[in-house]
Design a protein around this motif. Structure first.
Motif, mmCIF file in Angstrom:
data_model
loop_
_atom_site.group_PDB
_atom_site.id
_atom_site.type_symbol
_atom_site.label_atom_id
_atom_site.label_comp_id
_atom_site.label_asym_id
_atom_site.label_seq_id
_atom_site.Cartn_x
_atom_site.Cartn_y
_atom_site.Cartn_z
ATOM 1 N N ALA A 210 31.978 -44.498 -63.293
ATOM 2 C CA ALA A 210 32.266 -45.185 -64.553
ATOM 3 C C ALA A 210 32.490 -44.188 -65.686
ATOM 4 O O ALA A 210 33.379 -44.369 -66.527
ATOM 5 C CB ALA A 210 31.116 -46.132 -64.890
ATOM 6 N N SER A 211 31.686 -43.128 -65.713
ATOM 7 C CA SER A 211 31.816 -42.151 -66.797
ATOM 8 C C SER A 211 33.133 -41.394 -66.732
ATOM 9 O O SER A 211 33.570 -40.819 -67.729
ATOM 10 C CB SER A 211 30.652 -41.155 -66.733
ATOM 11 N N ARG A 212 33.774 -41.418 -65.562
ATOM 12 C CA ARG A 212 35.048 -40.715 -65.406
ATOM 13 C C ARG A 212 36.238 -41.666 -65.450
ATOM 14 O O ARG A 212 37.369 -41.264 -65.190
ATOM 15 C CB ARG A 212 35.053 -39.937 -64.084
ATOM 16 N N GLY A 213 35.972 -42.930 -65.759
ATOM 17 C CA GLY A 213 37.049 -43.898 -65.901
ATOM 18 C C GLY A 213 37.700 -44.303 -64.591
ATOM 19 O O GLY A 213 38.843 -44.779 -64.584
ATOM 20 N N LEU A 214 36.969 -44.155 -63.462
ATOM 21 C CA LEU A 214 37.520 -44.556 -62.170
ATOM 22 C C LEU A 214 37.380 -46.055 -61.969
ATOM 23 O O LEU A 214 36.641 -46.733 -62.677
ATOM 24 C CB LEU A 214 36.795 -43.820 -61.035
ATOM 25 N N ASP A 215 38.112 -46.583 -60.984
ATOM 26 C CA ASP A 215 37.994 -48.000 -60.651
ATOM 27 C C ASP A 215 36.568 -48.310 -60.206
ATOM 28 O O ASP A 215 35.818 -47.413 -59.792
ATOM 29 C CB ASP A 215 38.972 -48.374 -59.536
ATOM 30 N N GLU A 216 36.210 -49.577 -60.244
ATOM 31 C CA GLU A 216 34.858 -49.990 -59.866
ATOM 32 C C GLU A 216 34.526 -49.548 -58.436
ATOM 33 O O GLU A 216 35.331 -49.669 -57.516
ATOM 34 C CB GLU A 216 34.718 -51.508 -59.971
ATOM 35 N N LEU A 217 33.323 -49.023 -58.267
ATOM 36 C CA LEU A 217 32.860 -48.534 -56.966
ATOM 37 C C LEU A 217 32.689 -49.699 -55.998
ATOM 38 O O LEU A 217 32.057 -50.709 -56.326
ATOM 39 C CB LEU A 217 31.525 -47.807 -57.143
ATOM 40 N N LEU A 218 33.227 -49.565 -54.798
ATOM 41 C CA LEU A 218 33.001 -50.551 -53.751
ATOM 42 C C LEU A 218 31.771 -50.148 -52.952
ATOM 43 O O LEU A 218 31.616 -48.980 -52.597
ATOM 44 C CB LEU A 218 34.210 -50.644 -52.828
ATOM 45 N N VAL A 219 30.880 -51.104 -52.690
ATOM 46 C CA VAL A 219 29.618 -50.811 -52.019
ATOM 47 C C VAL A 219 29.456 -51.724 -50.810
ATOM 48 O O VAL A 219 29.755 -52.919 -50.873
ATOM 49 C CB VAL A 219 28.420 -51.018 -52.970
ATOM 50 N N ALA A 220 28.989 -51.165 -49.693
ATOM 51 C CA ALA A 220 28.742 -51.955 -48.492
ATOM 52 C C ALA A 220 27.551 -51.390 -47.738
ATOM 53 O O ALA A 220 27.271 -50.188 -47.808
ATOM 54 C CB ALA A 220 29.972 -51.982 -47.593
ATOM 55 N N GLU A 221 26.831 -52.263 -47.041
ATOM 56 C CA GLU A 221 25.722 -51.852 -46.179
ATOM 57 C C GLU A 221 26.224 -51.749 -44.745
ATOM 58 O O GLU A 221 26.921 -52.643 -44.264
ATOM 59 C CB GLU A 221 24.578 -52.857 -46.261
ATOM 60 N N LEU A 222 25.846 -50.671 -44.067
ATOM 61 C CA LEU A 222 26.256 -50.463 -42.687
ATOM 62 C C LEU A 222 25.044 -50.531 -41.770
ATOM 63 O O LEU A 222 24.008 -49.897 -42.040
ATOM 64 C CB LEU A 222 26.949 -49.110 -42.513
ATOM 65 N N ALA A 223 25.158 -51.280 -40.703
ATOM 66 C CA ALA A 223 24.081 -51.398 -39.721
ATOM 67 C C ALA A 223 23.850 -50.052 -39.049
ATOM 68 O O ALA A 223 24.789 -49.279 -38.828
ATOM 69 C CB ALA A 223 24.427 -52.457 -38.679
ATOM 70 N N THR A 224 22.610 -49.782 -38.709
ATOM 71 C CA THR A 224 22.281 -48.490 -38.114
ATOM 72 C C THR A 224 22.910 -48.296 -36.741
ATOM 73 O O THR A 224 23.092 -47.160 -36.292
ATOM 74 C CB THR A 224 20.754 -48.333 -37.979
ATOM 75 N N ASP A 225 23.247 -49.389 -36.052
ATOM 76 C CA ASP A 225 23.882 -49.249 -34.738
ATOM 77 C C ASP A 225 25.398 -49.145 -34.839
ATOM 78 O O ASP A 225 26.100 -49.047 -33.824
ATOM 79 C CB ASP A 225 23.495 -50.414 -33.819
ATOM 80 N N GLY A 226 25.930 -49.162 -36.050
ATOM 81 C CA GLY A 226 27.367 -49.004 -36.238
ATOM 82 C C GLY A 226 28.193 -50.202 -35.835
ATOM 83 O O GLY A 226 29.430 -50.125 -35.797
ATOM 84 N N SER A 227 27.556 -51.339 -35.607
ATOM 85 C CA SER A 227 28.270 -52.515 -35.104
ATOM 86 C C SER A 227 29.275 -53.077 -36.104
ATOM 87 O O SER A 227 30.260 -53.722 -35.706
ATOM 88 C CB SER A 227 27.264 -53.611 -34.710
ATOM 89 N N ASP A 228 29.058 -52.872 -37.387
ATOM 90 C CA ASP A 228 29.982 -53.401 -38.396
ATOM 91 C C ASP A 228 30.791 -52.304 -39.079
ATOM 92 O O ASP A 228 31.520 -52.556 -40.030
ATOM 93 C CB ASP A 228 29.210 -54.199 -39.444
ATOM 94 N N ALA A 229 30.651 -51.060 -38.613
ATOM 95 C CA ALA A 229 31.279 -49.930 -39.286
ATOM 96 C C ALA A 229 32.799 -50.012 -39.280
ATOM 97 O O ALA A 229 33.451 -49.729 -40.292
ATOM 98 C CB ALA A 229 30.815 -48.615 -38.652
ATOM 99 N N ARG A 230 33.397 -50.386 -38.144
ATOM 100 C CA ARG A 230 34.853 -50.447 -38.061
ATOM 101 C C ARG A 230 35.404 -51.432 -39.062
ATOM 102 O O ARG A 230 36.371 -51.135 -39.794
ATOM 103 C CB ARG A 230 35.287 -50.841 -36.644
ATOM 104 N N GLN A 231 34.799 -52.622 -39.132
ATOM 105 C CA GLN A 231 35.284 -53.672 -40.027
ATOM 106 C C GLN A 231 35.156 -53.238 -41.498
ATOM 107 O O GLN A 231 36.085 -53.436 -42.297
ATOM 108 C CB GLN A 231 34.493 -54.959 -39.801
ATOM 109 N N ILE A 232 34.015 -52.642 -41.854
ATOM 110 C CA ILE A 232 33.795 -52.227 -43.242
ATOM 111 C C ILE A 232 34.751 -51.112 -43.639
ATOM 112 O O ILE A 232 35.377 -51.142 -44.712
ATOM 113 C CB ILE A 232 32.334 -51.786 -43.442
ATOM 114 N N VAL A 233 34.901 -50.125 -42.764
ATOM 115 C CA VAL A 233 35.789 -48.998 -43.066
ATOM 116 C C VAL A 233 37.237 -49.457 -43.187
ATOM 117 O O VAL A 233 37.967 -49.040 -44.098
ATOM 118 C CB VAL A 233 35.648 -47.909 -41.986
#
Length: 332
Positions: A210-233
């Motif tokens: 925000a201090s550098r005027g960038l677009d809003e940060l996108l945030v996501a939680e990733l499961a430790t087993d990586g089961s949702d990593a492909r979809q989130i990425v």
């Protein structure tokens, strides 16, 4: 003397503060002020040196039990551990805390706070510690007991390292911008044990973007087993994200798994930076860019904050900016 006592070695009398005062030619009160490092009293450097010299020559060590009983407390600092997986930093804190507190006439007692357990509450009520410290937030039950007993509590990491989180987030974002990346995301772990720290680091990255005027940060939680990593990425990539700030290096490895599973390349399609300089980042593919900490400096800073909260004077502490460094590798 009885025959049984004949020939038995008589132990030497333990030196007292009165002995130290006599040798240093000062009052017992002055000896107490010097050895307790009392900040409210002004003692000349020469007098302080004479007292310390006399104490060393006599081999004087304060009787902690007597001192604490006279003060009306246990002389104990209760260190509550909420996560049994202490890690390198947590273990170093406990080790150094014991060493430093002992030099101030205090004793550390470590206790684990488990869900449904009354161990911490019982210790607060029965031991009557001079203070309670923790490296993570305490349970509501423990906090209620502290409030009722009017015992001070210090979350070491929260109090000592709040500025550090901002420095880490700023360092991640600054590096990515220097590499030409502008649209960023943050990868959170789903594990509840790390929730408070992950939130702090996420907010630090958000503030830096925000201090550098960038677009809003996108945030996501990733499961430790990586089961949702492909979809989130894949979703990040479709949204135009160019680089990811991970909560730590292990979460960054999950992101890397998602990049490969989505048929993307790192850093060509999605750059990545972690935190903690975990050695596992060296064998990542590609090797992981990360933020490293000066571990000894962090421990020292945390202990200084604790001692100052207890009313002791300490030396100059390190600053957050001196405790953080960039380790650039191939992932950015």
């Amino acid at each position: 003397m009885s025959n049984a006592d004949k020939g038995r070695e008589v132990p030497a009398r333990r030196p007292t503060s009165a002995d130290v005062a006599k040798r240093a030619n000062v009052s017992r009160a002055t000896v107490s002020y010097v050895l307790n490092n009392t900040s409210s009293q002004t003692i000349s450097a020469k007098t302080r040196e004479e007292v310390l010299k006399a104490a060393a020559e006599l081999g004087y060590r304060p009787n902690l039990a007597a001192r604490n009983l006279a003060a009306g407390d246990s002389g104990t600092v209760l260190n509550v551990v909420t996560d049994p997986k202490l890690g390198e930093f947590g273990t170093a804190i406990i080790r150094q805390l014991s060493k430093v507190l002992t030099s101030y006439g205090l004793i550390q007692s470590v206790i684990f706070d488990e869900p449904g357990s009354k161990a911490v509450v019982n210790a607060i009520n029965d031991v009557r510690p001079v203070a309670v410290v923790s490296q993570t937030p305490l349970s509501r039950t423990a906090m209620a007991a502290l409030t009722k007993a009017r015992i001070p509590h210090l979350n070491i990491q929260s109090a000592a390292l709040s500025a550090l989180y901002l420095t880490v987030g700023d360092a991640q974002v600054a590096h990515l911008i220097s590499r030409g990346y502008r649209r960023l995301a943050f990868a959170m772990p789903t594990a509840q044990d790390d929730r408070w720290l992950a939130t702090a680091r996420c907010e630090a990255v958000r503030a830096a973007t925000a201090s550098r005027g960038l677009d809003e940060l996108l945030v996501a939680e990733l499961a430790t087993d990586g089961s949702d990593a492909r979809q989130i990425v894949a979703g990040w990539h479709d949204a135009g994200v160019e680089a990811v700030c991970a909560f730590n290096d292990r979460v960054a490895l999950i992101v890397q798994h998602g990049i490969r599973a989505a048929g993307l390349r790192c850093p060509a399609d999605l750059a990545l930076i972690g935190v903690d300089a975990d050695p596992i980042g060296l064998v990542a593919d590609p090797a992981l860019t990360t933020i490293a900490f000066d571990q000894g400096g962090l421990v020292g800073l945390s202990l200084d904050v604790l001692l100052q909260a207890l009313g002791y004077t300490t030396g100059d502490s390190a600053t957050a900016s001196t405790l953080v460094s960039l380790v650039q590798r191939a992932s950015t």
